[in-house]
Design an enzyme around this catalytic site. Structure first.
Site, PDB file in Angstrom:
ATOM      1  N   GLY A  46      25.380 -11.231   8.976  1.00  0.00           N
ATOM      2  CA  GLY A  46      25.977 -10.031   8.408  1.00  0.00           C
ATOM      3  C   GLY A  46      26.493 -10.265   7.009  1.00  0.00           C
ATOM      4  N   ARG A  69      30.266 -11.644   2.570  1.00  0.00           N
ATOM      5  CA  ARG A  69      31.065 -11.541   1.356  1.00  0.00           C
ATOM      6  C   ARG A  69      30.616 -10.388   0.457  1.00  0.00           C
ATOM      7  NH1 ARG A  69      29.179 -16.824  -2.250  1.00  0.00           N
ATOM      8  NH2 ARG A  69      26.954 -16.699  -1.802  1.00  0.00           N
ATOM      9  N   LYS A 108      29.632  -8.241  -4.454  1.00  0.00           N
ATOM     10  CA  LYS A 108      29.389  -9.513  -3.780  1.00  0.00           C
ATOM     11  C   LYS A 108      30.482 -10.500  -4.171  1.00  0.00           C
ATOM     12  CE  LYS A 108      25.932 -13.091  -2.931  1.00  0.00           C
ATOM     13  NZ  LYS A 108      24.551 -13.540  -3.182  1.00  0.00           N
ATOM     14  N   ASP A 130      35.063 -17.784   3.254  1.00  0.00           N
ATOM     15  CA  ASP A 130      36.243 -17.092   2.772  1.00  0.00           C
ATOM     16  C   ASP A 130      35.918 -15.726   2.173  1.00  0.00           C
ATOM     17  OD1 ASP A 130      35.040 -17.739   0.362  1.00  0.00           O
ATOM     18  OD2 ASP A 130      36.526 -19.246  -0.208  1.00  0.00           O
ATOM     19  N   GLY A 131      34.625 -15.384   2.170  1.00  0.00           N
ATOM     20  CA  GLY A 131      34.227 -14.092   1.652  1.00  0.00           C
ATOM     21  C   GLY A 131      34.208 -13.991   0.139  1.00  0.00           C
ATOM     22  N   ARG A 138      17.569  -5.765   5.411  1.00  0.00           N
ATOM     23  CA  ARG A 138      16.796  -7.006   5.478  1.00  0.00           C
ATOM     24  C   ARG A 138      16.010  -7.091   6.783  1.00  0.00           C
ATOM     25  NH1 ARG A 138      20.472 -10.522   2.530  1.00  0.00           N
ATOM     26  NH2 ARG A 138      21.955  -9.176   1.456  1.00  0.00           N
ATOM     27  N   ASP A 159      17.103 -13.413   6.962  1.00  0.00           N
ATOM     28  CA  ASP A 159      18.204 -12.556   6.528  1.00  0.00           C
ATOM     29  C   ASP A 159      18.253 -12.429   5.008  1.00  0.00           C
ATOM     30  OD1 ASP A 159      19.097 -15.386   7.076  1.00  0.00           O
ATOM     31  OD2 ASP A 159      20.804 -14.717   5.880  1.00  0.00           O
ATOM     32  N   ASN A 160      17.401 -13.161   4.308  1.00  0.00           N
ATOM     33  CA  ASN A 160      17.302 -13.057   2.853  1.00  0.00           C
ATOM     34  C   ASN A 160      15.999 -12.388   2.420  1.00  0.00           C
ATOM     35  OD1 ASN A 160      19.760 -14.375   2.507  1.00  0.00           O
ATOM     36  ND2 ASN A 160      18.823 -16.385   2.309  1.00  0.00           N
ATOM     37  N   ASP A 210      19.327 -12.090  -2.911  1.00  0.00           N
ATOM     38  CA  ASP A 210      20.180 -13.246  -2.618  1.00  0.00           C
ATOM     39  C   ASP A 210      19.764 -14.475  -3.414  1.00  0.00           C
ATOM     40  OD1 ASP A 210      21.753 -11.775  -0.991  1.00  0.00           O
ATOM     41  OD2 ASP A 210      20.964 -12.527   0.888  1.00  0.00           O
TER      42      ASP A 210
END
Length: 494
Positions: free
Chosen positions: A99, A102, A122, A134-135, A192, A261-262, A271
């Site tokens: 998911g 960030r 982002k 940590d996002g 994606r 996922d990319n 990404d």
């Protein structure tokens, strides 16, 4: 209606400035509402005037209010930030739920051209999908993504775009303490392959169908009239992905982390982490320091893209209905990818159409370049200049094996008689960039940016937006990289 860009980022209350996000309309199964984490004392690092114009923003759009909004410190009127959920295969292994760890989707804007673009922040802080992260994004990675997004657009390669980078002295821990930054990026959609995998693997076939219908209705409307719309969707994505990867190969670009996922459902490059444009041509070069098995080398990218498409086909199988139909939808990749590759490399030699004699010259040149680790971009650009009238010795000087390059140049001279048309020097020059975002240039720009000197970031952006032009003031950036560039290591955290 969508947010009109004549009011995008404008301050003040206004119901007419509401964001109506089509993705949000799918419902909470697909995302979580998340507030951005405040970014302390933000400042502008870099901005893309070209994208701002495409978005229809006024020349003076970069106001203090816009800075606070794109730092995540204020919420634009009507915007309800969200993070989407997806899953995926990472380095060929099923990773389960992932998911937007960030990235926050702010909403959707309609550009003067009539196209609509989603806007993301982002690096805006923790989300429910951050896992152990940590996002946050750091200045280093944000500058790299900003520059490469716009560089790929300048090369004509389908990509997400980047409007700006906002920085802060707020510390972020990676391998060492770095400073925080946020990239504002845009795309028609950030959906994606992993979005489909998430609902398929979780057995939520209603959500899977809802997502597929959404993508078909908004991005692949021709698929709706097909006998099997979901198979038609898979085939269309297959063809777009083949075209994108062929364009990567033609400029020596390695993505570095082609996890499912990319992979964009729209065939966009998305990404930018451990990416690299090749210096010396090594087809087996591993651009990602985290890629211990060499899964994502330049040479393997076409194969990996096909593997990822197969994973997407597996995810769509509950909708497609049977394995044979899904496999038939993937079959065009086997012909589309070679055809796209041949066409791209033929253009690099100045030929509008590929043919067996042209392919033979391309293959001979690539084999010699690989044997000698010749600089990929410089070799092709020098050859294009030769086609435009520069002497042959400019090409010969790039190779140690004089006999081999002389044979190739002779083959090139003989091509017009074989294919019935002369090479178009202008096509060759427009197919072989003089400037790419070399890793060492990015490193130098980042080092200066860490000292609050953002001039090289902006200068690089100006050059990379027009990579096929000559930029005399920055001619050195089109030259050979320094020896230390060979030792730069880029990982997934980059």
């Amino acid at each position: 209606m969508l947010l009109s860009t004549d009011t995008f980022l404008a301050p003040g209350p206004a119901p007419e400035r509401l964001w109506l996000n089509r993705f949000a309309g799918l419902g909470p199964t697909f995302y979580s509402h998340v507030a951005a984490a405040p970014l302390r004392d933000p400042y502008w690092v870099a901005r893309s005037d070209a994208l701002a114009r495409d978005l229809g923003l006024p020349a003076d759009w970069a106001t203090p209010e816009a800075l606070q909004a794109l730092a995540g410190n204020t919420v634009l009127p009507g915007s309800v930030p969200l993070a989407s959920v997806y899953s995926g295969h990472q380095f060929g292994v099923w990773a389960g739920q992932l998911g937007d760890g960030r990235a926050l989707l702010l909403g959707e804007v309609q550009t003067p051209s009539g196209a609509s673009l989603e806007v993301q922040l982002k690096g805006a802080g923790l989300t429910p999908y951050s896992r152990m992260g940590d996002g946050r994004a750091v200045l280093r990675s944000s500058v790299r993504e900003f520059l490469c997004s716009e560089a790929m657009h300048g090369l004509g390669i389908p990509t997400t775009r980047a409007l700006c980078v906002v920085g802060s002295d707020q510390p972020v821990r990676r391998e060492e303490i770095e400073t925080a930054a946020i990239v504002t990026r845009t795309a028609p959609s950030f959906i994606r392959f992993g979005h489909f995998e998430h609902f398929s693997h979780g057995g939520d076939h209603d959500a899977l169908r809802q997502l597929a219908d959404f993508v078909i209705d908004h991005f692949y409307p021709d698929a709706r009239s097909a006998a099997n719309p979901y198979a038609a969707l898979l085939e269309a994505v297959t063809r777009r992905t083949a075209a994108m990867v062929a364009q990567w190969q033609a400029v020596g670009f390695t993505h570095g982390v082609m996890n499912t996922d990319n992979m964009s459902i729209l065939g966009l490059t998305v990404d930018y982490g451990p990416f690299q444009f090749l210096d010396g041509f090594d087809p087996n070069h591993i651009g990602n320091h985290s890629d211990h098995q060499g899964r994502y080398t330049y040479a393997r990218q076409p194969q990996i893209a096909h593997w990822n498409l197969f994973a997407l086909g597996q995810a769509l199988l509950p909708l497609i209905g049977d394995h044979d139909t899904a496999m038939a939808a993937l079959e065009p990749y086997k012909t589309a990818l070679p055809a796209e590759l041949d066409a791209r490399f033929a253009a690099k030699l100045g030929f509008a159409q590929a043919s067996a004699p042209v392919n033979a010259v391309v293959n001979a040149l690539l084999q010699l370049m690989a044997a000698e680790r010749t600089d990929f971009t410089i070799a092709w650009r020098t050859l294009a200049r030769h086609l435009a009238g520069a002497p042959a010795d400019t090409v010969q000087a790039l190779f140690h094996d004089r006999a081999a390059i002389d044979r190739i140049l002779l083959q090139l001279q003989e091509l017009p008689a074989q294919v019935g048309v002369r090479p178009d020097a202008d096509l060759a020059l427009k197919s072989n960039p003089a400037f790419i975002l070399r890793n060492y240039l990015g490193e130098q720009a980042i080092a200066l940016a860490k000292q609050k000197d953002f001039s090289m970031v902006q200068d690089l952006l100006t050059v990379l937006e027009r990579p096929f032009d000559e930029h005399p003031a920055h001619a050195a950036w089109a030259g050979f990289p320094p020896e230390w560039a060979d030792h730069i290591q880029i990982s997934c955290s980059s």
